[in-house]
Design a protein around this motif. Structure first.
Motif, PDB file in Angstrom:
ATOM      1  N   PRO A 208     -13.910   5.764   2.147  1.00  0.00           N
ATOM      2  CA  PRO A 208     -14.216   5.423   1.072  1.00  0.00           C
ATOM      3  C   PRO A 208     -14.115   5.445  -0.472  1.00  0.00           C
ATOM      4  O   PRO A 208     -13.756   4.988  -0.870  1.00  0.00           O
ATOM      5  N   PHE A 209     -12.447   6.665  -0.641  1.00  0.00           N
ATOM      6  CA  PHE A 209     -12.103   7.096  -0.845  1.00  0.00           C
ATOM      7  C   PHE A 209     -10.788   6.873  -1.804  1.00  0.00           C
ATOM      8  O   PHE A 209     -10.386   7.043  -2.470  1.00  0.00           O
ATOM      9  N   ASP A 210      -9.992   6.352   0.023  1.00  0.00           N
ATOM     10  CA  ASP A 210      -8.473   6.062  -0.473  1.00  0.00           C
ATOM     11  C   ASP A 210      -8.946   5.274   0.434  1.00  0.00           C
ATOM     12  O   ASP A 210      -8.601   5.440   1.500  1.00  0.00           O
ATOM     13  N   PRO A 211      -8.880   3.914  -0.103  1.00  0.00           N
ATOM     14  CA  PRO A 211      -9.443   2.496   1.064  1.00  0.00           C
ATOM     15  C   PRO A 211      -7.263   2.234   1.936  1.00  0.00           C
ATOM     16  O   PRO A 211      -7.677   1.727   2.747  1.00  0.00           O
ATOM     17  N   ALA A 212      -6.599   3.172   0.952  1.00  0.00           N
ATOM     18  CA  ALA A 212      -5.138   3.205   2.396  1.00  0.00           C
ATOM     19  C   ALA A 212      -4.792   3.913   2.820  1.00  0.00           C
ATOM     20  O   ALA A 212      -4.026   3.519   3.547  1.00  0.00           O
ATOM     21  N   ARG A 213      -5.664   4.279   3.249  1.00  0.00           N
ATOM     22  CA  ARG A 213      -5.866   5.346   4.256  1.00  0.00           C
ATOM     23  C   ARG A 213      -6.481   4.831   5.258  1.00  0.00           C
ATOM     24  O   ARG A 213      -7.706   5.392   4.899  1.00  0.00           O
ATOM     25  N   SER A 214      -7.000   5.483   6.334  1.00  0.00           N
ATOM     26  CA  SER A 214      -8.276   5.864   7.640  1.00  0.00           C
ATOM     27  C   SER A 214      -8.701   7.658   6.876  1.00  0.00           C
ATOM     28  O   SER A 214      -7.565   8.109   5.820  1.00  0.00           O
ATOM     29  N   LEU A 215      -9.855   7.126   7.438  1.00  0.00           N
ATOM     30  CA  LEU A 215     -10.922   8.600   7.202  1.00  0.00           C
ATOM     31  C   LEU A 215     -10.015   9.726   7.496  1.00  0.00           C
ATOM     32  O   LEU A 215     -10.114  10.474   7.054  1.00  0.00           O
ATOM     33  N   GLY A 216      -9.692   9.892   8.315  1.00  0.00           N
ATOM     34  CA  GLY A 216      -9.253  10.621   9.366  1.00  0.00           C
ATOM     35  C   GLY A 216      -7.797  11.516   8.522  1.00  0.00           C
ATOM     36  O   GLY A 216      -7.690  12.438   8.501  1.00  0.00           O
ATOM     37  N   ASP A 217      -6.991  10.666   8.114  1.00  0.00           N
ATOM     38  CA  ASP A 217      -6.240  10.750   7.384  1.00  0.00           C
ATOM     39  C   ASP A 217      -5.948  11.447   6.202  1.00  0.00           C
ATOM     40  O   ASP A 217      -5.400  12.521   6.439  1.00  0.00           O
ATOM     41  N   ALA A 218      -6.768  10.617   5.732  1.00  0.00           N
ATOM     42  CA  ALA A 218      -7.242  11.490   4.054  1.00  0.00           C
ATOM     43  C   ALA A 218      -7.880  12.274   4.392  1.00  0.00           C
ATOM     44  O   ALA A 218      -7.752  13.315   3.482  1.00  0.00           O
TER      45      ALA A 218
END
Length: 349
Positions: A208-218
Motif C-alpha cells: 500500500p505504501f509502495d505499489p511498485a513492489r510486493s508487500l513482502g519485497d518492500a
C-alpha cells in the motif's frame, strides 16, 4: 538405520559447504589466515594494520523478519540484515569489522535456500569490509516446522585503543546527525506482522505504501550497513558518539551512548517519516511515542558531532553515500528526565 533415516542429510551439508566456499572467498580481506572447512579460523589484526588494537565483539539475529522471508519465499536479503545488525553495532564503538561467522539452523536443509541465505551474508560482509571466515549449519529435524529456519551472526572488530567510542566529552551544544534508514531494517517485525495480519494483505500483493513492489519485497528491504561511511567520519575526528537505532527506536537507543548529564533533544520535523512507517502507524493505530520507541522511523544511525565539526562530518558522510539530516542538539539534563526527547512527532500524522 542411518543418519539420513533420522532426517539429517550429511551429503546436503557438504554440498552447501562446497557451494558457499566461493562466496566466502569473495569476502577475504587483509588479516584473513584460513578458508572454510577447518575446525577454526584465524585472523591476524597486525596484518590488518592495527598497532594497539582493542577487540570488540557482537552477536545478533534477524528476528521475526525471517517469517516474512519464509512466507514470501525470498531468502536472498536476510543475510545482509544479519551482518548489518552485528557490524553496525561494532562501528558505534569506533571499531572496524574484521570478520564474521554465522549460525544457520533448519529442520531440513534445502541447499538452494541455504546458498541464497549465505550469498546475502557474503554481500553484507563485502559492504562492511569484513571477512566471512566460518560458520555452522545445523540440520535439526523436529526442532523447526517445515520450511522454517533461524539465523544468528557473530562479528569481531578492532579499534586502536585511543580511538574507542563513545567519548566522555559529549556535552551540551553538540549536534545530532541522523543517517537515513533503508526501511524498517530488522526490528519491530512482531508488530509489523500483526499489522499486516490485521490489514489482511498477502505478501505478494502490492505494498500500500509502495505499489511498485510486493508487500513482502518492500518489507524485506535489507538493513543499511553504515560501517564505511561512519568509519570515515570517525577517523577524521568529527564524531564523539554513535547510536545504532534498533529495537527500542530513537527513544531507547540514543541514551545508551550518553553520559549522565546530557539529553539528546531530537526534532522529528527535521526529516520526513518514510511511507512504510506512516502506513504502519495508520493501519495499526500506533501512537507516535510507540512508533519512536519501537521503530527507527527513518533514522538508522544517530551521530553526535561537535558543533564546529558538524559540517565536516556531514560532508564526509554525504560523500560516502549517506543521506544526512541535522536532527537536534545535546542539552543539559534536568534532574532524572529521559535522555532522549523526541519532539514534533505530531507532524507524522
Amino acid at each position: 538405520m542411518t543418519y539420513r533415516d533420522a532426517g539429517v542429510d550429511i551429503d546436503a551439508g557438504e554440498a552447501l559447504v562446497d557451494a558457499i566456499k566461493p562466496l566466502a572467498k569473495s569476502t577475504v580481506r587483509s588479516g584473513t589466515s584460513a578458508g572454510l572447512g577447518g575446525f577454526g579460523a584465524l585472523f591476524d589484526p597486525k596484518a590488518a594494520g592495527f598497532k594497539d588494537p582493542i577487540l570488540v565483539a557482537t552477536t545478533d539475529g534477524v528476528g521475526t523478519k525471517l517469517k516474512v522471508a519464509i512466507e514470501s519465499g525470498r531468502h536472498d536479503t536476510v543475510g545482509i540484515d544479519l551482518v548489518a545488525m552485528c557490524v553496525n553495532d561494532l562501528v558505534v564503538q569506533g571499531a572496524e569489522p574484521l570478520f564474521f561467522l554465522d549460525y544457520f539452523a533448519t529442520g531440513k536443509l534445502d541447499v538452494a535456500h541455504g546458498k541464497a541465505i549465505i550469498a546475502g551474508i557474503a554481500e553484507g560482509c563485502r559492504q562492511a569490509g569484513c571477512s566471512l571466515i566460518g560458520g555452522e549449519t545445523a540440520e535439526m529435524p523436529g526442532m523447526y516446522a517445515k520450511g522454517d529456519y533461524d539465523l544468528a551472526g557473530f562479528s569481531v572488530g578492532a579499534a586502536e585503543r585511543s580511538q574507542l567510542l563513545p567519548l566522555e566529552s559529549v556535552a551540551p551544544g553538540d549536534v545530532l546527525l541522523g543517517l537515513a534508514s533503508s526501511g524498517v531494517h530488522s526490528n519491530g517485525y512482531s508488530l509489523v506482522r500483526r499489522v499486516v495480519e490485521r490489514a489482511g494483505i498477502a505478501w505478494d500483493a502490492p505494498a500500500p505504501f509502495d505499489p511498485a513492489r510486493s508487500l513482502g519485497d518492500a518489507l524485506l528491504a535489507p538493513t543499511r550497513i553504515y560501517v564505511k561511511s561512519c568509519l570515515a567520519a570517525i577517523r577524521a575526528g568529527t564524531i564523539k558518539a554513535l547510536a545504532h537505532i534498533t529495537g527500542g527506536g530513537l527513544i531507547e537507543n540514543v541514551p545508551r551512548v550518553l553520559p549522565d548529564g546530557v539529553v539528546a533533544s531530537i526534532d522529528a520535523t527535521a526529516w520526513t517519516l518514510p511511507p512504510v512507517f506512516k502506513w504502519l502507524a495508520q493501519q495499526g493505530g500506533i501512537v507516535p511515542h510507540e512508533m519512536a520507541r519501537t521503530f527507527n522511523c527513518g533514522i538508522g544511525m544517530v551521530l553526535v558531532a561537535p558543533a564546529d565539526k558538524a559540517a565536516e562530518a556531514v560532508r564526509i558522510l554525504t560523500e560516502a553515500g549517506e543521506t544526512v539530516f541535522t536532527i537536534g542538539t545535546m542539552r543539559a539534563r534536568q534532574g532524572d528526565e529521559a535522555q532522549s526527547q523526541v519532539s514534533g512527532t505530531e507532524a507524522w500524522g
